[in-house]
Design an enzyme around this catalytic site. Structure first.
Site, PDB file in Angstrom:
ATOM      1  N   LYS A 186      43.833  26.015  56.837  1.00  0.00           N
ATOM      2  CA  LYS A 186      44.146  27.267  57.502  1.00  0.00           C
ATOM      3  C   LYS A 186      45.055  28.147  56.638  1.00  0.00           C
ATOM      4  O   LYS A 186      46.049  27.691  56.098  1.00  0.00           O
ATOM      5  CB  LYS A 186      44.832  26.993  58.846  1.00  0.00           C
ATOM      6  CG  LYS A 186      44.074  26.005  59.729  1.00  0.00           C
ATOM      7  CD  LYS A 186      42.731  26.546  60.151  1.00  0.00           C
ATOM      8  CE  LYS A 186      42.016  25.579  61.066  1.00  0.00           C
ATOM      9  NZ  LYS A 186      41.460  24.418  60.396  1.00  0.00           N
TER      10      LYS A 186
ATOM     11  N   GLY B 241      34.353  29.419  62.949  1.00  0.00           N
ATOM     12  CA  GLY B 241      35.687  29.469  62.362  1.00  0.00           C
ATOM     13  C   GLY B 241      36.448  28.192  62.657  1.00  0.00           C
ATOM     14  O   GLY B 241      35.867  27.111  62.789  1.00  0.00           O
ATOM     15  N   CYS B 242      37.750  28.301  62.769  1.00  0.00           N
ATOM     16  CA  CYS B 242      38.620  27.146  63.020  1.00  0.00           C
ATOM     17  C   CYS B 242      38.208  26.406  64.288  1.00  0.00           C
ATOM     18  O   CYS B 242      38.144  26.996  65.361  1.00  0.00           O
ATOM     19  CB  CYS B 242      40.058  27.630  63.145  1.00  0.00           C
ATOM     20  SG  CYS B 242      41.203  26.384  63.782  1.00  0.00           S
ATOM     21  N   PHE B 243      37.952  25.098  64.174  1.00  0.00           N
ATOM     22  CA  PHE B 243      37.500  24.381  65.365  1.00  0.00           C
ATOM     23  C   PHE B 243      38.594  24.204  66.406  1.00  0.00           C
ATOM     24  O   PHE B 243      38.309  23.945  67.566  1.00  0.00           O
ATOM     25  CB  PHE B 243      36.825  23.047  65.033  1.00  0.00           C
ATOM     26  CG  PHE B 243      37.553  22.086  64.125  1.00  0.00           C
ATOM     27  CD1 PHE B 243      38.913  22.159  63.887  1.00  0.00           C
ATOM     28  CD2 PHE B 243      36.835  21.079  63.497  1.00  0.00           C
ATOM     29  CE1 PHE B 243      39.559  21.264  63.055  1.00  0.00           C
ATOM     30  CE2 PHE B 243      37.465  20.155  62.669  1.00  0.00           C
ATOM     31  CZ  PHE B 243      38.829  20.254  62.433  1.00  0.00           C
TER      32      PHE B 243
ATOM     33  N   CYS C 113      40.382  26.663  67.461  1.00  0.00           N
ATOM     34  CA  CYS C 113      40.168  27.847  68.301  1.00  0.00           C
ATOM     35  C   CYS C 113      38.955  27.659  69.204  1.00  0.00           C
ATOM     36  O   CYS C 113      39.015  27.911  70.416  1.00  0.00           O
ATOM     37  CB  CYS C 113      39.954  29.081  67.433  1.00  0.00           C
ATOM     38  SG  CYS C 113      41.325  29.519  66.334  1.00  0.00           S
TER      39      CYS C 113
END
EC number: 1.8.4.11
Length: 234
Positions: free
Chosen positions: A3, A62-64, A66
């Site tokens: 991140k 995207g970021c898992f 989120c």
């Protein structure tokens, strides 16, 4: 890189406050909730015959952390598992995926009750949960591991995903063309335990406060009538 392009060994508590507001602002602001296609997805009928059974949708957005947090809010979603898929390296670690060399995307298996929520509705949530027009990134999270992708489990999921992407593009629901890829699910690898339920266990971490929380607030506003607490009182 992990991140905000911070080395994988450095956790989110080390992210500078200078970068955090930029990431929150970098998320897309397009509101597609009033488009005809979104309404069609959201109003698609559930499958009453699916009562007592479960199905799975697999999305990369995207970021898992989120994605997991957002989809867990929906009535009918029984479990969300964070993991990796779409690449060529078996049983990858988070650190390996963060290098961008495994071909894998951070993704979530969303287990749901088709009698309570339809795949169409999950697609609506997918298109709200992130910006599907950003290529290989979401905000300051950059790399192929953050790409927008739908991994279908059967022919019907493939048909619906391609159909709605085509309709959203034709309506110009977003300022740019959707770059979401649609491909068959091959092997899904569950991420390490510390990634599961990340937001609920680490809500005070900077990434959670400045990136996940604003996205979650927006998501809840759009799907206010489909949230679990609306029906359970919890």
């Amino acid at each position: 890189m992990s991140k905000f392009q911070i080395p994988a060994g450095i956790k989110n508590c080390c992210i500078t406050l200078l970068l955090l507001p930029l990431a929150a602002c970098a998320q897309h602001r397009t509101d597609i909730s009033h488009t005809p296609t979104f309404k069609a997805m959201e109003e698609a009928k559930n499958n009453p015959a699916g009562s007592g059974t479960s199905d799975t949708a697999t999305f990369a957005a995207g970021c898992f952390w989120c994605v997991e947090t957002q989809f867990k809010q929906l009535e009918g979603v029984t479990k969300v598992v964070s993991g990796f898929t779409g690449g060529h390296v078996p049983n990858p670690s988070y650190e390996e995926v963060c290098t961008g060399t495994t071909g894998h995307a951070e993704a979530c298996n969303i287990i749901y009750d088709p009698s309570k929520i339809s795949y169409d509705e999950l697609l609506a949530a997918f298109f709200v949960a992130h910006d599907p027009t950003q290529l290989n990134r979401q905000g300051n999270d950059v790399g192929t591991q953050y790409r927008s992708a739908i991994f279908y489990h059967n022919a019907e999921q493939k048909r619906l995903a391609e159909y709605y992407i085509k309709r959203l593009d034709e309506e110009k629901a977003y300022p740019s063309k959707i770059v979401t890829t649609v491909s068959p699910l091959t092997q899904f690898y569950r991420a390490e335990d510390y990634h599961q339920d990340y937001y609920s266990r680490n809500g005070n971490q900077p990434y959670c406060l400045f990136v996940i929380a604003p996205k979650l607030d927006k998501f809840k506003k759009v799907f206010k009538d489909k949230l679990k607490h609306q029906k359970t009182g919890g």
